[in-house]
Design a protein around this motif. Structure first.
Motif, PDB file in Angstrom:
ATOM      1  N   VAL A 108      -6.300  -5.471  -3.735  1.00 32.83           N
ATOM      2  CA  VAL A 108      -6.705  -5.302  -5.291  1.00 32.83           C
ATOM      3  C   VAL A 108      -6.294  -4.320  -5.926  1.00 32.83           C
ATOM      4  O   VAL A 108      -5.944  -4.244  -7.203  1.00 32.83           O
ATOM      5  N   PRO A 109      -6.613  -2.928  -5.331  1.00 29.12           N
ATOM      6  CA  PRO A 109      -6.359  -1.980  -6.112  1.00 29.12           C
ATOM      7  C   PRO A 109      -4.659  -1.802  -6.424  1.00 29.12           C
ATOM      8  O   PRO A 109      -4.456  -1.364  -7.557  1.00 29.12           O
ATOM      9  N   ALA A 110      -3.772  -2.354  -5.709  1.00 25.06           N
ATOM     10  CA  ALA A 110      -2.306  -2.203  -6.153  1.00 25.06           C
ATOM     11  C   ALA A 110      -2.211  -3.146  -7.142  1.00 25.06           C
ATOM     12  O   ALA A 110      -1.298  -2.980  -7.908  1.00 25.06           O
ATOM     13  N   ALA A 111      -2.612  -4.345  -7.233  1.00 17.90           N
ATOM     14  CA  ALA A 111      -2.576  -5.332  -8.120  1.00 17.90           C
ATOM     15  C   ALA A 111      -3.243  -4.823  -9.344  1.00 17.90           C
ATOM     16  O   ALA A 111      -2.623  -5.095 -10.460  1.00 17.90           O
ATOM     17  N   ASN A 112      -4.401  -4.166  -9.351  1.00 15.64           N
ATOM     18  CA  ASN A 112      -5.007  -3.792 -10.468  1.00 15.64           C
ATOM     19  C   ASN A 112      -4.087  -2.751 -11.126  1.00 15.64           C
ATOM     20  O   ASN A 112      -4.068  -2.819 -12.405  1.00 15.64           O
ATOM     21  N   SER A 113      -3.579  -1.754 -10.392  1.00 16.76           N
ATOM     22  CA  SER A 113      -2.778  -0.779 -11.108  1.00 16.76           C
ATOM     23  C   SER A 113      -1.522  -1.491 -11.754  1.00 16.76           C
ATOM     24  O   SER A 113      -1.098  -1.154 -12.804  1.00 16.76           O
TER      25      SER A 113
END
Length: 133
Positions: A108-113
């Motif tokens: 999720v952090p990679a996608a959020n960014s």
């Protein structure tokens, strides 16, 4: 004078068709002896070999590239390839779907960014289109 290889010529054609002449012209103009070999490597290897292969469309390659760049946290390259979707046929909905896969398979952090970057780049493209009309 060094003659350009067939792979380099094919690569430059593909690179220009995906990234646009303006981007490639700026990259070429800023090439120095320090990074000239690197520029030749990416033009021949990435663009002349992988991006120029049959089997996948530029749209499909664009989406794969976006997902991989997002997963790796390569923000500058990701943003550049979002801008390139105007040339590859990948739509904002396509990008959204690719980034949902990133969320599941890379986190999720990679996608959020990546969603944040994609939103900004797509809004800038829309603003440019609106200003041109």
């Amino acid at each position: 004078m060094h003659e350009r290889s067939e792979r380099a010529t094919r690569g430059m054609t593909t690179r220009r068709s995906v990234l646009g002449d303006g981007h490639v012209d700026r990259a070429e103009a800023s090439t120095t002896p320090f990074d000239a070999d690197f520029q030749a490597f990416i033009t021949e290897g990435a663009w002349g070999s992988v991006w120029s292969r049959p089997g996948l469309t530029k749209r499909e390659r664009s989406l794969i590239t976006l997902a991989l760049l997002a997963a790796g946290g390569h923000e500058e390259e990701f943003a550049m390839h979002v801008r390139a979707t105007i040339n590859t046929g990948a739509t904002p909905d396509d990008i959204k779907e690719a980034l949902l896969h990133v969320a599941v398979y890379a986190g999720v952090p990679a996608a959020n960014s990546a969603f944040k970057l994609a939103k900004a780049e797509l809004a800038a493209q829309q603003d440019k289109r609106g200003a041109a009309e």
